[in-house]
Design a protein around this motif. Structure first.
Motif, PDB file in Angstrom:
ATOM      1  N   LEU A  54       0.821  -1.065  -0.117  1.00  0.00           N
ATOM      2  CA  LEU A  54       0.003   0.287   0.078  1.00  0.00           C
ATOM      3  C   LEU A  54       0.974   1.281  -0.094  1.00  0.00           C
ATOM      4  CD1 LEU A  54      -3.189   0.763   0.461  1.00  0.00           C
ATOM      5  CD2 LEU A  54      -2.758   1.046   2.945  1.00  0.00           C
ATOM      6  N   ALA A  55       1.937   1.266   0.824  1.00  0.00           N
ATOM      7  CA  ALA A  55       2.629   2.441   0.774  1.00  0.00           C
ATOM      8  C   ALA A  55       3.474   2.719  -0.434  1.00  0.00           C
ATOM      9  CB  ALA A  55       3.652   2.266   2.126  1.00  0.00           C
ATOM     10  N   GLN A  56       3.846   1.633  -0.851  1.00  0.00           N
ATOM     11  CA  GLN A  56       4.589   1.542  -2.477  1.00  0.00           C
ATOM     12  C   GLN A  56       3.887   2.175  -3.407  1.00  0.00           C
ATOM     13  OE1 GLN A  56       6.107  -2.328  -2.324  1.00  0.00           O
ATOM     14  NE2 GLN A  56       8.257  -1.621  -1.670  1.00  0.00           N
ATOM     15  N   ASN A  57       2.502   2.209  -3.164  1.00  0.00           N
ATOM     16  CA  ASN A  57       1.705   2.341  -4.549  1.00  0.00           C
ATOM     17  C   ASN A  57       0.527   3.599  -4.062  1.00  0.00           C
ATOM     18  OD1 ASN A  57       2.711   0.251  -6.503  1.00  0.00           O
ATOM     19  ND2 ASN A  57       2.332  -0.835  -4.603  1.00  0.00           N
ATOM     20  N   PRO A  58       0.965   4.804  -4.088  1.00  0.00           N
ATOM     21  CA  PRO A  58      -0.182   5.623  -3.526  1.00  0.00           C
ATOM     22  C   PRO A  58      -1.279   5.588  -4.651  1.00  0.00           C
ATOM     23  CG  PRO A  58       2.084   6.724  -3.646  1.00  0.00           C
ATOM     24  CD  PRO A  58       2.203   5.178  -4.215  1.00  0.00           C
ATOM     25  N   GLY A  59      -2.708   5.889  -4.070  1.00  0.00           N
ATOM     26  CA  GLY A  59      -3.799   5.719  -4.959  1.00  0.00           C
ATOM     27  C   GLY A  59      -4.439   4.463  -4.720  1.00  0.00           C
ATOM     28  N   THR A  60      -3.766   3.226  -4.481  1.00  0.00           N
ATOM     29  CA  THR A  60      -4.150   2.169  -4.320  1.00  0.00           C
ATOM     30  C   THR A  60      -4.898   1.938  -2.818  1.00  0.00           C
ATOM     31  OG1 THR A  60      -2.510   1.138  -3.537  1.00  0.00           O
ATOM     32  CG2 THR A  60      -2.680   0.891  -5.798  1.00  0.00           C
ATOM     33  N   SER A  61      -5.788   1.248  -2.673  1.00  0.00           N
ATOM     34  CA  SER A  61      -6.490   1.031  -1.186  1.00  0.00           C
ATOM     35  C   SER A  61      -6.699  -0.420  -0.697  1.00  0.00           C
ATOM     36  CB  SER A  61      -7.899   1.990  -1.503  1.00  0.00           C
ATOM     37  OG  SER A  61      -8.963   0.940  -2.247  1.00  0.00           O
ATOM     38  N   LEU A  62      -6.490  -0.253   0.687  1.00  0.00           N
ATOM     39  CA  LEU A  62      -6.809  -1.232   1.461  1.00  0.00           C
ATOM     40  C   LEU A  62      -8.257  -1.047   2.302  1.00  0.00           C
ATOM     41  CD1 LEU A  62      -6.015  -3.957   2.695  1.00  0.00           C
ATOM     42  CD2 LEU A  62      -4.622  -2.968   4.338  1.00  0.00           C
ATOM     43  N   ARG A  63      -9.276  -1.715   2.118  1.00  0.00           N
ATOM     44  CA  ARG A  63     -10.519  -1.374   2.513  1.00  0.00           C
ATOM     45  C   ARG A  63     -10.474  -2.426   3.973  1.00  0.00           C
ATOM     46  NH1 ARG A  63     -14.457  -3.078   0.039  1.00  0.00           N
ATOM     47  NH2 ARG A  63     -16.093  -1.414   0.472  1.00  0.00           N
ATOM     48  N   ILE A  64     -10.759  -1.694   5.215  1.00  0.00           N
ATOM     49  CA  ILE A  64     -10.863  -2.451   6.308  1.00  0.00           C
ATOM     50  C   ILE A  64     -12.166  -2.398   6.865  1.00  0.00           C
ATOM     51  CG2 ILE A  64      -9.709  -2.626   8.534  1.00  0.00           C
ATOM     52  CD1 ILE A  64      -7.279  -1.355   7.329  1.00  0.00           C
ATOM     53  N   GLY A  65     -12.707  -3.613   7.329  1.00  0.00           N
ATOM     54  CA  GLY A  65     -14.304  -3.613   7.961  1.00  0.00           C
ATOM     55  C   GLY A  65     -13.929  -3.668   9.383  1.00  0.00           C
ATOM     56  N   ILE A  66     -14.638  -3.022  10.075  1.00  0.00           N
ATOM     57  CA  ILE A  66     -14.726  -3.046  11.528  1.00  0.00           C
ATOM     58  C   ILE A  66     -16.157  -2.995  12.035  1.00  0.00           C
ATOM     59  CG2 ILE A  66     -12.432  -1.798  12.053  1.00  0.00           C
ATOM     60  CD1 ILE A  66     -14.104   0.935  12.248  1.00  0.00           C
ATOM     61  N   PRO A  67     -16.397  -4.152  12.934  1.00  0.00           N
ATOM     62  CA  PRO A  67     -17.805  -3.768  13.562  1.00  0.00           C
ATOM     63  C   PRO A  67     -18.067  -2.590  14.168  1.00  0.00           C
ATOM     64  CG  PRO A  67     -16.487  -5.873  14.210  1.00  0.00           C
ATOM     65  CD  PRO A  67     -15.521  -5.051  13.681  1.00  0.00           C
ATOM     66  N   ASN A  68     -19.216  -2.233  14.251  1.00  0.00           N
ATOM     67  CA  ASN A  68     -19.493  -0.905  14.722  1.00  0.00           C
ATOM     68  C   ASN A  68     -20.970  -1.078  15.598  1.00  0.00           C
ATOM     69  OD1 ASN A  68     -21.784  -0.811  13.113  1.00  0.00           O
ATOM     70  ND2 ASN A  68     -21.048   0.972  12.030  1.00  0.00           N
ATOM     71  N   GLY A  69     -21.329  -2.275  16.028  1.00  0.00           N
ATOM     72  CA  GLY A  69     -22.258  -2.538  16.691  1.00  0.00           C
ATOM     73  C   GLY A  69     -23.746  -2.547  16.022  1.00  0.00           C
ATOM     74  N   ARG A  70     -23.694  -1.989  14.794  1.00  0.00           N
ATOM     75  CA  ARG A  70     -24.997  -2.398  13.992  1.00  0.00           C
ATOM     76  C   ARG A  70     -24.538  -3.158  12.744  1.00  0.00           C
ATOM     77  NH1 ARG A  70     -24.091   2.851  14.860  1.00  0.00           N
ATOM     78  NH2 ARG A  70     -23.551   3.368  12.869  1.00  0.00           N
TER      79      ARG A  70
END
Length: 250
Positions: free
Chosen positions: A63-79
């Motif tokens: 990710l750090a080597q390729n600006p503009g690419t993304s890592l989508r991280i899912g997190i529980p938020n109670g809903r």
């Protein structure tokens, strides 16, 4: 063909799956593309989270080597699952490689930027113009290393652990209290190390005092060593973060 036969044929066609697929109306029969699932979901108990974050170093480096690419991280938020999209940028909020995080449910974006408070670095959350944002209770979201517990160490792994705690406070104040403490620790673990990796892989000729401090005190080998810690050590860090957040958010 009789009128009855035509009506029967039309009824069959209207009830077929083909009509459901093709659709009708003013959008020309097109449907919005489904939202893709996250690349990574931070869920489970502390041991599961610790094991999960330990495995993410190659992803963060890429990710750090390729600006503009993304890592989508899912997190529980109670809903359900909240998605945070991590990416790097070299301009916009700052003229060095920095981490940008988008909260997909609201479209809100924050940039994690380096600052200095006294003799030690700070992390501030800024908008895309570089202006420090405020938390819901009006606090400016800039947290210094000297403001969190356990900031007295002098070894690189101690500094990284302190940076993770700082990032955890920043994310907690931004995202709100509905995110579990261990999950906030895991987000901060990934975010702070990603921030450091962004500096290490980019290579700077002219740097700020904060960036100079980071590069003087933390190396690529130190980051590798931090990810190679025992699961029990990472769980201990999550526990320290949970206690600290109780003080900050209480």
């Amino acid at each position: 063909m009789t009128n009855l036969s035509r009506r029967r044929l039309l009824k069959v066609l209207l009830g077929s799956p083909l009509v459901t697929i093709v659709g009708c109306g003013g959008n020309g029969g097109t449907f919005p593309s489904p939202v893709p699932p996250p690349d990574l979901v931070l869920e489970g108990d502390e041991a599961q989270l610790a094991n999960l974050v330990r495995e993410q170093l190659p992803r963060l480096k890429q990710l750090a080597q390729n600006p503009g690419t993304s890592l989508r991280i899912g997190i529980p938020n109670g809903r359900g699952i909240e998605v945070l999209a991590f990416s790097f940028a070299d301009e916009g909020a700052a003229n060095y490689r920095h981490l940008r995080v988008v909260r997909e449910s609201t479209g809100e974006a924050v940039n994690l930027l380096w600052g200095m408070k006294g003799l030690l670095p700070s992390i501030r959350l800024a908008d895309d113009r570089g202006n420090t944002i405020r938390s819901r209770d009006g606090r400016l979201l800039e947290i210094g290393f000297s403001e969190v517990s356990g900031a007295k160490g002098r070894q690189a792994l101690d500094w990284i652990a302190t940076g993770v705690k700082v990032a955890a406070v920043a994310f907690a104040l931004w995202l709100g209290a509905q995110i579990g403490r261990a999950v906030l620790g895991a987000i901060a673990f990934l975010a702070f190390n990603a921030m450091v990796l962004g500096l290490l892989v980019a290579g700077f000729a002219v740097i700020s005092p904060a960036i100079e401090w980071v590069l003087r005190n933390i190396t690529w080998q130190d980051v590798e060593g931090f990810f190679a810690q025992l699961v029990s050590d990472i769980i201990r860090l999550f526990t320290e973060i949970a206690r600290m957040l109780d003080q900050w958010l209480g």
